[in-house]
Enzyme design. Structure first.
Site, PDB file in Angstrom:
ATOM      1  N   CYS A  18       0.791  -1.239   0.000  1.00 40.00           N
ATOM      2  CA  CYS A  18       0.000   0.000   0.000  1.00 40.00           C
ATOM      3  C   CYS A  18       0.818   1.280   0.000  1.00 40.00           C
ATOM      4  CB  CYS A  18      -0.917   0.003   1.210  1.00 40.00           C
ATOM      5  SG  CYS A  18      -2.072  -1.362   1.201  1.00 40.00           S
TER       6      CYS A  18
HETATM    7  N1  NAD Z   1      -2.870  -6.217   1.829  1.00 47.60           N
HETATM    8  C1  NAD Z   1      -3.390  -5.199   2.493  1.00 47.60           C
HETATM    9  O1  NAD Z   1      -3.150  -5.047   3.675  1.00 47.60           O
HETATM   10  C2  NAD Z   1      -4.316  -4.194   1.808  1.00 47.60           C
HETATM   11  C3  NAD Z   1      -4.974  -3.264   2.628  1.00 47.60           C
HETATM   12  C4  NAD Z   1      -5.856  -2.372   2.039  1.00 47.60           C
HETATM   13  C5  NAD Z   1      -6.064  -2.399   0.670  1.00 47.60           C
HETATM   14  N2  NAD Z   1      -5.412  -3.301  -0.116  1.00 47.60           N
HETATM   15  C6  NAD Z   1      -5.724  -3.296  -1.536  1.00 47.60           C
HETATM   16  O2  NAD Z   1      -6.533  -4.435  -1.835  1.00 47.60           O
HETATM   17  C7  NAD Z   1      -6.217  -4.921  -3.133  1.00 47.60           C
HETATM   18  C8  NAD Z   1      -5.806  -6.374  -3.066  1.00 47.60           C
HETATM   19  O3  NAD Z   1      -4.646  -6.475  -2.261  1.00 47.60           O
HETATM   20  P1  NAD Z   1      -4.141  -7.831  -1.637  1.00 47.60           P
HETATM   21  O4  NAD Z   1      -3.097  -7.456  -0.648  1.00 47.60           O
HETATM   22  O5  NAD Z   1      -5.287  -8.667  -1.184  1.00 47.60           O
HETATM   23  O6  NAD Z   1      -3.479  -8.511  -2.942  1.00 47.60           O
HETATM   24  P2  NAD Z   1      -3.024 -10.035  -3.116  1.00 47.60           P
HETATM   25  O7  NAD Z   1      -1.984 -10.020  -4.162  1.00 47.60           O
HETATM   26  O8  NAD Z   1      -2.744 -10.649  -1.788  1.00 47.60           O
HETATM   27  O9  NAD Z   1      -4.319 -10.750  -3.681  1.00 47.60           O
HETATM   28  C9  NAD Z   1      -4.857 -10.494  -4.933  1.00 47.60           C
HETATM   29  C10 NAD Z   1      -5.501 -11.770  -5.444  1.00 47.60           C
HETATM   30  O10 NAD Z   1      -6.100 -11.466  -6.711  1.00 47.60           O
HETATM   31  C11 NAD Z   1      -5.881 -12.545  -7.580  1.00 47.60           C
HETATM   32  N3  NAD Z   1      -6.018 -12.071  -8.949  1.00 47.60           N
HETATM   33  C12 NAD Z   1      -5.141 -11.391  -9.701  1.00 47.60           C
HETATM   34  N4  NAD Z   1      -5.675 -11.111 -10.913  1.00 47.60           N
HETATM   35  C13 NAD Z   1      -6.924 -11.616 -10.902  1.00 47.60           C
HETATM   36  C14 NAD Z   1      -7.964 -11.635 -11.859  1.00 47.60           C
HETATM   37  N5  NAD Z   1      -7.815 -11.057 -13.057  1.00 47.60           N
HETATM   38  N6  NAD Z   1      -9.094 -12.237 -11.515  1.00 47.60           N
HETATM   39  C15 NAD Z   1      -9.233 -12.821 -10.290  1.00 47.60           C
HETATM   40  N7  NAD Z   1      -8.302 -12.815  -9.344  1.00 47.60           N
HETATM   41  C16 NAD Z   1      -7.143 -12.224  -9.657  1.00 47.60           C
HETATM   42  C17 NAD Z   1      -4.510 -13.036  -7.239  1.00 47.60           C
HETATM   43  O11 NAD Z   1      -4.302 -14.371  -7.662  1.00 47.60           O
HETATM   44  C18 NAD Z   1      -4.518 -12.899  -5.700  1.00 47.60           C
HETATM   45  O12 NAD Z   1      -5.017 -14.072  -5.083  1.00 47.60           O
HETATM   46  C19 NAD Z   1      -5.134  -3.998  -3.682  1.00 47.60           C
HETATM   47  O13 NAD Z   1      -5.735  -2.973  -4.409  1.00 47.60           O
HETATM   48  C20 NAD Z   1      -4.529  -3.414  -2.426  1.00 47.60           C
HETATM   49  O14 NAD Z   1      -3.944  -2.156  -2.669  1.00 47.60           O
HETATM   50  C21 NAD Z   1      -4.556  -4.213   0.452  1.00 47.60           C
END
Ligand code: NAD
Length: 437
Positions: free
Chosen positions: A273
């Site tokens: 982030c």
């Molecule tokens: N990790 C955190 O603490 C956090 C906190 C707040 C916001 N976010 C936001 O949330 C979002 C997701 O983050 P995350 O940390 O969960 O990411 P992550 O990489 O852990 O998970 C993303 C998932 O999406 C899947 N994916 C990718 N492309 C895809 C597609 N086309 N169709 C279906 N699935 C697909 C991946 O295989 C993965 O399992 C991001 O925008 C991030 O900025 C994350």
């Protein structure tokens, strides 16, 4: 004015698809399942969908029992078949939003997901984006692909909303259910629908006037962190030059019961982030002829921190009559944050890169990251293994992540210098040659 909603609305949404089962999507899926919804997890990664269907976990701080419990109760299943999105009342997107090679927003994951879902949208379904992004993504780019692929109209045939995730990985008190959730709708009816959805699983909802206000809220939260971390990183250097200990100063300042909250210096920013999200706004602001000077200055200061660590390492080795070239360097911690297994954007990668470029022989230790996973940014390190024990035969130790295991480790008999970037080692357990960076 936003107001807190604490009363769950009519429980009309019983079945939900959550797309993207990562650090955000998996805990969210579990929370909806615990609240009695039927949750269909969709992901393109078959290893994740298989794990969920087998009642296993793939995220260290999420217990396998939590997944198995919802699986066994018949409330959670996972699939790679996006056509099944046609079965549910609501779809939540939690896919990645990284930066591309030019440090510009990469919306391809969000838009590819939108394209894959669009043909299966049915009338009356609610689609919510949770991925962090710039204002205008939900009611602009995402709406366009959903409408084009489905032939349906947002706000008329289906509902559309944005609600940012506020996950705090590694914090045992951070529970999806109890963290207030901001929600913005494309239309007032979209907002009501989204509040009804989240009201099933989340205790406090914060409605705002639009998707854009909700998108901007998430960016404000992350920019606030980035700027304040940069401030203490800069003060660390300024006070350090004056012989003043920034950590002592922060401890004293945080006793002020109002108008101050502590942020801590470190070896550089990490995680999905804070190093990334602010630049989503920087990019979008240009379209409006606006400059994001705070964001860019904070980025400049924070990205210079690994160089500061290397400079202190030089001094530490020098005081010991050694050079960085050919020195055996052990870096403690590969995760970007204490007590989590998430290595994304970790400043440790920058440190490994810099020490190796100077000719040092680098190894790492991290109980949470026993093997470096394959990543787009650090493919060259994939497969490297953490050493098993923190041995005493290195020329230098650099503590990069403040894991609890390092706070309680006794370094007092270690002969080599230790550079602590987190103020993690308490005085009684410090080696004689202790440096802070
Ligand atoms: N990790 C955190 O603490 C956090 C906190 C707040 C916001 N976010 C936001 O949330 C979002 C997701 O983050 P995350 O940390 O969960 O990411 P992550 O990489 O852990 O998970 C993303 C998932 O999406 C899947 N994916 C990718 N492309 C895809 C597609 N086309 N169709 C279906 N699935 C697909 C991946 O295989 C993965 O399992 C991001 O925008 C991030 O900025 C994350």
């Amino acid at each position: 004015m936003p107001s807190l909603r604490s009363v769950p609305l009519t429980p009309s949404m019983n079945s939900i698809a959550i797309v993207g089962l990562g650090y955000v999507g998996l805990p969210l899926s579990l929370q909806f399942a615990r609240s009695g919804c039927r949750v269909l997890g969709l992901d393109i990664d078959v290893k994740k969908t298989d794990a969920i269907n087998a009642g296993r976990t793939y995220i260290k701080h999420i217990a396998a029992e939590a997944v198995a419990e919802q699986r066994n109760a018949g409330r959670l299943e996972a699939s790679t078949d996006f056509a099944r999105a046609g079965e549910v009342d609501a779809i939540i997107l939690c896919v990645p939003t990284p930066l591309n090679a030019f440090r510009e927003p990469d919306l391809s994951y969000v838009l590819d997901t939108g394209r894959a879902l669009a043909p299966h949208l049915r009338k009356g379904v609610l689609v919510v984006l949770e991925s962090t992004t710039y204002p205008g993504t939900t009611d602009g780019e995402l709406r366009t692909v959903l409408e084009a692929g489905s032939g349906l109209k947002a706000g008329v045939d289906f509902y559309l909303a944005f609600s940012p995730e506020r996950e705090d990985p590694g914090n045992p008190d951070s529970k999806v259910a109890t963290i207030p959730k901001v929600v913005g709708g494309y239309t007032p009816a979209c907002l009501e629908k989204a509040l009804a959805l989240y009201g099933r699983a989340i205790q406090k909802l914060v409605p705002v006037s639009s998707c854009r206000a909700a998108e901007a809220t998430k960016l404000l939260e992350n920019i606030f962190r980035s700027v304040n971390i940069a401030l203490v990183n800069e003060l660390k250097l300024v006070y350090g030059a004056m012989g003043i200990d920034i950590w002592e100063v922060i401890e004293a300042a945080k006793t002020k019961p109002f108008g101050y909250m502590p942020f801590y210096p470190g070896p550089g920013l990490g995680g999905h982030c804070i190093p990334i999200d602010p630049f989503y706004l920087t990019w979008k602001a240009r379209e409006f002829g606006q400059h994001t000077r705070f964001i860019e200055l904070a980025g400049e200061i924070n990205t210079a921190m690994p160089d500061h660590v290397v400079k202190v390492a030089f001094e530490a080795l020098n005081a010991d009559g050694k050079a960085v070239k050919n020195a055996r360097v052990l870096i403690l911690g590969l995760a970007y944050k204490a007590n989590v297994d998430d290595d994304r954007e970790s400043p440790t990668y920058k440190l490994i890169e810099k020490f190796e470029a100077l000719g040092a022989k680098v190894e790492y230790h991290d109980p949470f990251v026993p093997v470096i996973p394959m990543t787009r940014e650090h493919a060259v390190y994939a497969g490297r293994k953490s050493i098993a024990e923190i041995a005493a035969d290195y020329d230098l130790i650099v503590l990069s992540t403040g894991h609890d295991a390092y706070k309680s480790f006794d370094f007092s008999s270690y002969p080599m210098p230790l550079v602590d970037t987190r103020n993690a080692v308490p005085p009684v357990r410090r080696p004689q040659k202790y440096f802070r960076a």
